[in-house]
Design a protein around this motif. Structure first.
Motif, short mmCIF file in Angstrom:
data_model
loop_
_atom_site.label_atom_id
_atom_site.label_comp_id
_atom_site.label_asym_id
_atom_site.label_seq_id
_atom_site.Cartn_x
_atom_site.Cartn_y
_atom_site.Cartn_z
N PRO A 41 1.18 7.44 3.53
CA PRO A 41 1.85 6.31 2.87
C PRO A 41 0.93 5.47 2.00
CG PRO A 41 1.66 5.97 5.25
CD PRO A 41 1.31 7.39 4.99
N SER A 44 1.53 5.46 -1.69
CA SER A 44 2.67 4.74 -2.25
C SER A 44 2.35 3.29 -2.62
CB SER A 44 3.84 4.77 -1.25
OG SER A 44 4.26 6.09 -1.00
N TYR A 72 1.44 -4.06 -3.14
CA TYR A 72 2.75 -4.00 -2.49
C TYR A 72 2.88 -2.66 -1.76
CZ TYR A 72 7.83 -3.39 -2.09
OH TYR A 72 9.11 -3.16 -1.63
N ASN A 73 3.37 -2.73 -0.54
CA ASN A 73 3.60 -1.53 0.28
C ASN A 73 5.11 -1.28 0.34
OD1 ASN A 73 3.78 0.49 2.19
ND2 ASN A 73 3.12 -0.79 3.92
N PRO A 74 5.61 -0.29 -0.42
CA PRO A 74 7.07 -0.07 -0.44
C PRO A 74 7.57 0.79 0.71
CG PRO A 74 5.98 1.43 -1.97
CD PRO A 74 4.90 0.58 -1.37
N THR A 75 6.65 1.27 1.58
CA THR A 75 7.05 2.21 2.62
C THR A 75 7.51 1.46 3.87
OG1 THR A 75 4.91 2.41 3.75
CG2 THR A 75 5.22 3.71 1.75
N SER A 76 7.99 2.25 4.83
CA SER A 76 8.45 1.68 6.11
C SER A 76 7.35 1.74 7.18
CB SER A 76 9.68 2.46 6.61
OG SER A 76 9.36 3.84 6.75
N GLN A 77 6.12 2.06 6.73
CA GLN A 77 5.00 2.14 7.66
C GLN A 77 3.90 1.16 7.24
OE1 GLN A 77 3.67 6.23 8.56
NE2 GLN A 77 5.33 6.93 7.22
N GLU A 104 1.64 -4.70 5.95
CA GLU A 104 2.85 -4.46 6.72
C GLU A 104 3.88 -3.70 5.89
OE1 GLU A 104 3.29 -5.19 9.92
OE2 GLU A 104 1.20 -5.84 9.93
N PRO A 105 4.81 -3.02 6.53
CA PRO A 105 5.88 -2.33 5.80
C PRO A 105 6.63 -3.31 4.89
CG PRO A 105 5.92 -1.74 8.12
CD PRO A 105 4.93 -2.85 8.00
N GLY A 106 6.78 -2.94 3.63
CA GLY A 106 7.45 -3.82 2.68
C GLY A 106 6.68 -5.10 2.40
N SER A 190 8.39 -11.44 -3.21
CA SER A 190 8.98 -10.43 -4.07
C SER A 190 8.99 -10.92 -5.52
CB SER A 190 10.41 -10.11 -3.64
OG SER A 190 11.05 -9.29 -4.60
#
Length: 822
Positions: A41, A44, A72-77, A104-106, A190
Motif C-alpha cells: 500500500p 498508493s 495522503y494515504n488513500p488505502t484502507s491500511q 492512518e488509512p485515509g 481533505s
C-alpha cells in the motif's frame, strides 16, 4: 518441389524467443507481486498538497509559518513511513528520510520543509530543505528484495509551477488525484474542504492624487463578481457589489473613526482625541467572488483627493497603510490598543489606572511581540512628486520600548512571500537594497534621525530615513520617518557582506540575523575585553584582531557628544556586526569589511541631550556624559565595560582623543550643524506642525520648532563644555590650540580620521598639543602634491616632501599643502 524459406524460419524462432522471454518476465513480475513489491500500500501514497508560501498553520497553541508537504494515504491500511524519502533535487532522490511512524488509512501526514537554519514546530516531522516554485517534489520508497539488495521506486512526484498566489497552496483538486491547482490551505484535512483561489480583480484607476473627485473603475475575470469596502476591512460576500465605477470625493469632513479611539494608550499619557476631523484619504479594497464560496485575494488602492488645497503636504512623501480594522483596533486581536488583556487585568485587580508603561507591559496588546503580533497590511508610498514608489502587501508589528505606549506608535514593516514579495522593491534611500523589513518611526522627536545625518561618514553604521506623512486606514496619522532596519540585507547592500557569512547581534544578547553560532565569537570578544592587561601591546594587538577599534570609538564618541543616556556599548540599544566573507561583486573599498572583526552600529538615539538627568530641562550641553548618567542608569560611559580596561592602553587613549576632537571639530561643528538644522526646519516644519496638532489636542509635546531650537542651543554650546571634560578624563595637560589647513592650487587633505576637501577654502579646528596629528595629501585630478608649509608646529614623522606626515602642534598652527598642476 517445396522450397524452404529461410526468412520465415528465422521469424518463427524470433517469435518463439520473444514469447519465452515474456513468460520469464511475467514469472518474475508474478513473484514480485507474490512477495508484495508491487502490491504494498505504500505505493498508493500521494503528494496531496505543497505549500511554498505558508500563510500560517496551527500546531498546538502556536502558529508556524514553515512551508510544508502533505502526504495522503488513500488505502484502507495504515502505511509505515519506513524507507520513505522526500526530495526537491532530482539528482538526490534520497535527500531526506522521513521519521518513524505511519499514516492512518485515509489519513493525511504533514512534513514541514524547514530548510537549513529554520526550525519546524517542536515534535513535528520535518525535512532539511526549503520549498520554492518551479521545482519537482519527489516521494521515493526504498525496499529490500529477497536477495538482500535494495530497490528504489519513485512513488509520486509533483511539479510546482511559478506564480503561486499569496495565501494559496498547490494541491490535488481531489484527494489523491492527478489534477492540481491553487487552493486555500487545508493541512491535515481533505482538499474537498479547500476553496479555489480566484484571479484578483484589477484597479483600472491607479491610486494617487486627484482633484475634485475620482472615478474608480475595476475589472475581474469573466464570471466573477467584485465586492468592495471603503473602511479598510476585508471584502466579503456581504460587502457592496461593484456594478459601476465608484465616484469618490474628499472624505476629510466625515467624522473621525480610528482617530476617535481613546483606548490606544493609558490615562497617564493624558492623551485627548482630535476635536476636529482629521484629513482623510479614500481607501478602496476589493475582491472577486464566484458564488460558490471561492474568492480572490484582496486588492487595495488609496486616493488622495484635493490635497493640493491642504496644508502640511507640500513636497512631502505620503504613505498609506491599510489593514482590516480588527487587526489594529479590536479588543481581542488589535495590536494598537490596550485590548482585552488590559480590561481583564483591570477587572481582576492585577493592575490599576495610573500605573507606568513599564508596569503594564504584560497587560496591553501593543506590547505583544513576535510572529503572533504580526498583522497583514497593504502599503502604498508616494514620492514628493506623487508617483508610486511602493505598492505591495506586507506584515506590520508595533515596535519600540516605552514608545509602544505612545498614542502615535511606531511600526516594523515586513515584506514576506506569503504576503506578496520576499522583499520591498529597491527604490528607497538611493541604496539599491531590497530590504526585507523597514521601520516606520513616529516623529515625536527629530533627534534620532538628525544625528544620523551628522555622522554618515563615520565607521559606526547609521540608518537612512525618509520623512513622510502617514495615513492609517485612510485617516491622517501624523508625520513618520520611514527608516532602514539593520539586517543581513543592510550589511550586504552597504558593505558587500555575504549574507551567508555575516552576523548581526542586538543588545549583545542574541543574533538578530545571520550565523547563530557566531554569538560565541562575540562572547569571546566580551571576555577578552574583561582582561586586566590590555596595556600589554601584544594583548591589545590580539584585541584589534577581533574588533574594529575605529568603529567602536566612533560609536562611543557620538553617544558621549550628544549626551545619550540610554545606550551601552556592551549592553542595551546597540547593534554589532561582523562578516567573514564578501559578495562576489564586492567593491574594492568594501573588501576590508570581510575581515571577521566586530563593528558597531548607532541605534535608538532618542534619549540624547541629557535625557533623565538634571541637565535635561536646561543646559543639556553642560552634562559631562563621560561619567555622568541618567537616574535609571548605574554608571556613565567611562565606568561601563569595556572602557575601564581600554583606558589602560596608551594607543587606545590617543586614538580616542584624536577621534573625539576630529568629530567635535567637523561632524559636530556648530556652523555645519546649524546649517543642517535650518535646512530641515525649512523642509519639515509644515509637515511636523500638522502632525503635532494631530497628537496634541491636550498640549504635552514640544513643537518641532522648539525641538530644533533646543538642538541649536545644544550644539552652539557643546564644544566648550565637553572638550574640557575630555581633557580631564584622559589626563591631557597640553594647550588647546587652533589648527588651520589649506591647499594651494586645490586639493584634499586627510586629518587623522577626517577627509577634508579644501578646494573652496581653508579649514580650522582645535586640538590639544598632547598628541601629534596625522596629515595626508590626497591625490587629485589635475594636481600633484609637492610639499608642506608649516608654521607653529614641527614634523616629527615624514618630511616636508612626504605625502603623509605627523605634526606636533606647539601653538596655533597653520599647515598648507602645496600642489602643482600635473
Amino acid at each position: 518441389m517445396k522450397f524452404f524459406s529461410v526468412r520465415k524460419h528465422a521469424l518463427l524462432w524470433a517469435r518463439l524467443f520473444t514469447a519465452g522471454l515474456f513468460l520469464v518476465l511475467l514469472f518474475f513480475v508474478f513473484r514480485k507481486y507474490e512477495n508484495g513489491l508491487y502490491t504494498d500500500p505504500v505505493l498508493s501514497l500521494r503528494i496531496n498538497e505543497v505549500c511554498t508560501i505558508s500563510p500560517g498553520t496551527t500546531e498546538g497553541d502556536s502558529v508556524t509559518y514553515e512551508d510544508y508537504i502533505e502526504l495522503y494515504n488513500p488505502t484502507s491500511q495504515a502505511v509505515s513511513l519506513e524507507g520513505l524519502y522526500l526530495s526537491d533535487d532530482a539528482g538526490d532522490p534520497l535527500q531526506a528520510a522521513l521519521p518513524e511512524g505511519e499514516i492512518e488509512p485515509g489519513g493525511y501526514y504533514i512534513i514541514y520543509a524547514a530548510g537549513e537554519g529554520d526550525s519546524a514546530p517542536e515534535g513535528t516531522p520535518s525535512v532539511a530543505f526549503g520549498l520554492s516554485e518551479e521545482e519537482v517534489i519527489m516521494l521515493t520508497w526504498v525496499c529490500e528484495l529477497e536477495d538482500g539488495t535494495e530497490s528504489a521506486h519513485t512513488i509520486d512526484s509533483v511539479y510546482v509551477p511559478a506564480s503561486i498566489s499569496p495565501g494559496a497552496v498547490y494541491a490535488a483538486t481531489e484527494d489523491g488525484g492527478d489534477s492540481y491547482g491553487q487552493l486555500s490551505p487545508s493541512p491535515g484535512l481533505s482538499n474537498a474542504s479547500a476553496s479555489a483561489i480566484l484571479e484578483d480583480p484589477v484597479f483600472l484607476t491607479p491610486g494617487g492624487f486627484y482633484e475634485d473627485s475620482v472615478e474608480v473603475t475595476l475589472t475581474a475575470a469573466e464570471g466573477l463578481s467584485i465586492r468592495y469596502t471603503l473602511d479598510g476591512s476585508e471584502p466579503t460576500e456581504d460587502s457592496p457589489l461593484y456594478t459601476e465605477p465608484l465616484i469618490l470625493t474628499d472624505p476629510s469632513s466625515s467624522p473621525n473613526v480610528w482617530s476617535a479611539l481613546e483606548n490606544i494608550t493609558t490615562s497617564d499619557r493624558n492623551y485627548e482625541i482630535p476635536d476636529t476631523p482629521v484629513d482623510k484619504a479614500a481607501v478602496v479594497r476589493a475582491a472577486a467572488f464566484d458564488g460558490e464560496g471561492n474568492r480572490s485575494g484582496t486588492v487595495t488602492c488609496t486616493y488622495f483627493i484635493d490635497f493640493d488645497e491642504k496644508e502640511g503636504y507640500e513636497n512631502a512623501a505620503v504613505l498609506s497603510l491599510v489593514t482590516d480594522p480588527e487587526n489594529l483596533f479590536s479588543q481581542e486581536e488589535g495590536i494598537y490598543v490596550r485590548g482585552s488583556l488590559y480590561e481583564e487585568a483591570l477587572e481582576a485587580g492585577l493592575i490599576y489606572e495610573g500605573l507606568s508603561w513599564i508596569e503594564l507591559m504584560d497587560y496591553t496588546h501593543y506590547y505583544l511581540e513576535g510572529m503572533s503580533s504580526e498583522r497583514p497590511a497593504h502599503l502604498e508610498l508616494y514620492s514628493v512628486y506623487g508617483d508610486a514608489l511602493l505598492n505591495q502587501s506586507c506584515g506590520i508589528r508595533i515596535r519600540g520600548n516605552e514608545s509602544r505606549s505612545f498614542p502615535q506608535k511606531s511600526f516594523t514593516l515586513y515584506s514576506r512571500k506569503r504576503y506578496e514579495k520576499e522583499s520591498f522593491d529597491p527604490v528607497l534611500f538611493d541604496t539599491g537594497i531590497s530590504y526585507d523589513s523597514l521601520i516606520l518611526n513616529n516623529s515625536k522627536t527629530p533627534k534620532k534621525v538628525f544625528f544620523f545625518s551628522l555622522v554618515e561618514d563615520r565607521e559606526a553604521a547609521v540608518q537612512e530615513y525618509i520623512p513622510c506623512q502617514v495615513f492609517l486606514n485612510g485617516e491622517y496619522w501624523g508625520m513618520y520617518y520611514l527608516m532602514e532596519r539593520y539586517s543581513s540585507e543592510y550589511l550586504e547592500g552597504r558593505y558587500d557582506a555575504s549574507p551567508e557569512e555575516s552576523t548581526l547581534i542586538k543588545d549583545t544578547r542574541y543574533v538578530a540575523d545571520g550565523v547563530e553560532e557566531e554569538i560565541e565569537s562575540y562572547r569571546a570578544l566580551r571576555d577578552y575585553l574583561d582582561r586586566e592587561d590590555l596595556d600589554d601591546p601584544e594583548v591589545y594587538e590580539g584585541l584589534l584582531e577581533q574588533m574594529d577599534m575605529q568603529s567602536f570609538i566612533d560609536w562611543m564618541c557620538v553617544n558621549i557628544y550628544i549626551a545619550n543616556t540610554d545606550n551601552k556599548p556592551l549592553e542595551n540599544n546597540v547593534y554589532t556586526w561582523k562578516s567573514d566573507g564578501s559578495t562576489e561583486t564586492a567593491l574594492p573599498e568594501n573588501m576590508e569589511y570581510s575581515d571577521g572583526k566586530w563593528r558597531w552600529m548607532l541605534y535608538d538615539l532618542d534619549d540624547s541631550l541629557a535625557a533623565g538627568t538634571v541637565y535635561a530641562d536646561s543646559g543639556a550641553w553642560s552634562m559631562d556624559s563621560f561619567t555622568e548618567h541618567a537616574v535609571y542608569a548605574s554608571s556613565g560611559y567611562l565606568d561601563d565595560k569595556p572602557m575601564p580596561a581600554l583606558m589602560k592602553n596608551a594607543d587606545f587613549r590617543r586614538q580616542f582623543v584624536l577621534t573625539f576632537l576630529d568629530m567635535a571639530n567637523e561632524n559636530f561643528r556648530p556652523d555645519r550643524v546649524l546649517a543642517l538644522l535650518d535646512e530641515i526646519e525649512e523642509q519639515y516644519s509644515s509637515w511636523a506642525e500638522l502632525s503635532w496638532e494631530r497628537w496634541n489636542t491636550n498640549l504635552q509635546d514640544q513643537t518641532f520648532s522648539e525641538q530644533v531650537e533646543e538642538l541649536r542651543l545644544f550644539f552652539e554650546n557643546r564644544f566648550d563644555s565637553i572638550i574640557p571634560c575630555l581633557a580631564e578624563h584622559f589626563g591631557l595637560t597640553g594647550e588647546l590650540v587652533t589648527l588651520s589647513l589649506s591647499a594651494e592650487n586645490g586639493g584634499a587633505v586627510s586629518l587623522n580620521t577626517l577627509d577634508l576637501d579644501l578646494m573652496d577654502g581653508s579649514w580650522q579646528g582645535r586640538y590639544y598639543t598632547d598628541y601629534p596629528v596625522t596629515l595626508t595629501a590626497q591625490e587629485t585630478d589635475g594636481a600633484a602634491f609637492d610639499h608642506w608649509e608649516i608654521e607653529g608646529g614641527s614634523i616629527i614623522e615624514g618630511s616636508q616632501d612626504s605625502a603623509s606626515i605627523q605634526v606636533r602642534l606647539e601653538e596655533d598652527t597653520t599647515v598648507r599643502a602645496v600642489y602643482t598642476e600635473s
